[in-house]
Motif scaffolding. Structure first.
Motif, PDB file in Angstrom:
ATOM      1  N   GLU A 130       0.845  -1.193   0.000  1.00 62.61           N
ATOM      2  CA  GLU A 130       0.000   0.000   0.000  1.00 62.61           C
ATOM      3  C   GLU A 130       0.884   1.248   0.000  1.00 62.61           C
ATOM      4  O   GLU A 130       1.855   1.332   0.761  1.00 62.61           O
ATOM      5  CB  GLU A 130      -0.911   0.000   1.221  1.00 62.61           C
ATOM      6  N   GLN A 188      -4.026   2.046  -2.837  1.00 58.75           N
ATOM      7  CA  GLN A 188      -4.765   1.783  -1.605  1.00 58.75           C
ATOM      8  C   GLN A 188      -5.396   0.400  -1.735  1.00 58.75           C
ATOM      9  O   GLN A 188      -5.516  -0.140  -2.839  1.00 58.75           O
ATOM     10  CB  GLN A 188      -5.849   2.845  -1.404  1.00 58.75           C
ATOM     11  N   THR A 189      -5.821  -0.158  -0.604  1.00 53.86           N
ATOM     12  CA  THR A 189      -6.402  -1.505  -0.656  1.00 53.86           C
ATOM     13  C   THR A 189      -7.671  -1.531  -1.505  1.00 53.86           C
ATOM     14  O   THR A 189      -8.047  -2.569  -2.025  1.00 53.86           O
ATOM     15  CB  THR A 189      -6.708  -2.026   0.756  1.00 53.86           C
ATOM     16  N   THR A 201      -1.081  -5.023  -0.560  1.00 54.57           N
ATOM     17  CA  THR A 201      -0.908  -5.476   0.818  1.00 54.57           C
ATOM     18  C   THR A 201      -0.827  -4.264   1.742  1.00 54.57           C
ATOM     19  O   THR A 201      -0.040  -3.362   1.486  1.00 54.57           O
ATOM     20  CB  THR A 201       0.377  -6.303   0.948  1.00 54.57           C
ATOM     21  N   PRO A 202      -1.629  -4.251   2.819  1.00 52.12           N
ATOM     22  CA  PRO A 202      -1.614  -3.099   3.734  1.00 52.12           C
ATOM     23  C   PRO A 202      -0.262  -2.934   4.419  1.00 52.12           C
ATOM     24  O   PRO A 202       0.466  -3.892   4.609  1.00 52.12           O
ATOM     25  CB  PRO A 202      -2.691  -3.428   4.760  1.00 52.12           C
TER      26      PRO A 202
END
Lengths: 111, 109
Positions: free
Chosen positions: B15, B80-81, B108-109
């Motif tokens: 992210e 962003q996710t 992936t965060p």
């Protein structure tokens, strides 16, 4: 405006059976196209109907057929189902040009 | 016949990183369209580019159409996710829209 609707959303059939899928386009849209989506082949064009006439056809066997009614609603039929017909079948409507507005799809599983 | 190729097939980013997908056609296109399909969803129209060299922006998304009208790109800044999904380009063929096989983006965060 309401979006494109497709019924049923999920379907399980066995080999050799036939299936009919239904699509209602966005109000005012006269073009309805059908696509088959599989992980390996991506989005593949089946056919397009415009004013009740098949205007274009993709490279699929004759087991795949469709029709369009006077209210622009469309149906797609697959006869003698094969395992390889398992896929997400997407209907898309269009008012002009090529921009496609897709429905949620029918997930067909052939056992 | 006309073919539309997309690369990469998959992209996994953290992210906040940027992401770009590229689309190439074997023939000159009158226009190119981009669609996004979220996991479990259906393709949703994002944008259409028509002019040679055209650049259009939608918030963090930047779309470009090549000068020769045979290639296009989609760039996402600071992913962003919510950007997760498969991005398809599509060009008009002789009888229907030809879709690329898409680039699947995982964030992936």
């Amino acid at each position: 405006k309401a979006g494109v609707t497709q019924t049923p959303r999920y379907l399980i059939k066995t080999r050799g059976q036939q299936v009919t899928l239904s699509c209602s386009p966005i109000s005012g849209h006269r073009s309805v196209s059908w696509y088959q989506q599989t992980p390996g082949q991506g989005l593949q064009f089946l056919f397009e109907y415009f004013s009740e006439t098949q205007r274009n056809k993709g490279n699929f066997p004759g087991r795949f057929s469709g029709r369009q009614f006077s209210n622009s609603r469309s149906e797609m039929n697959v006869s003698t189902l094969e395992l390889g017909d398992s896929a997400l079948y997407l209907c898309a409507s269009s008012s002009e040009g090529y921009t496609q507005y897709f429905g949620p799809g029918t997930r067909l599983t052939v056992l | 016949g006309q073919q539309v190729m997309q690369i990469p097939q998959y992209q996994h980013v953290q992210e906040g990183e940027d992401f770009t997908t590229y689309c190439n056609s074997s023939t000159t296109l009158s226009n190119i369209q981009w669609y996004k399909q979220r996991p479990g969803g259906h393709p949703v129209f994002l944008i259409q580019l028509v002019k040679s060299g055209e650049v259009k922006k939608q918030k963090r998304l930047t779309f470009q159409f090549g000068e020769a009208k045979k290639n296009s790109s989609l760039h996402i800044t600071a992913t962003q996710t919510t950007d997760v999904g498969t991005y398809f380009c599509a060009g008009p063929g002789p009888y229907a829209l030809n879709f690329g096989k898409g680039t699947s983006l995982l964030v992936t965060p």
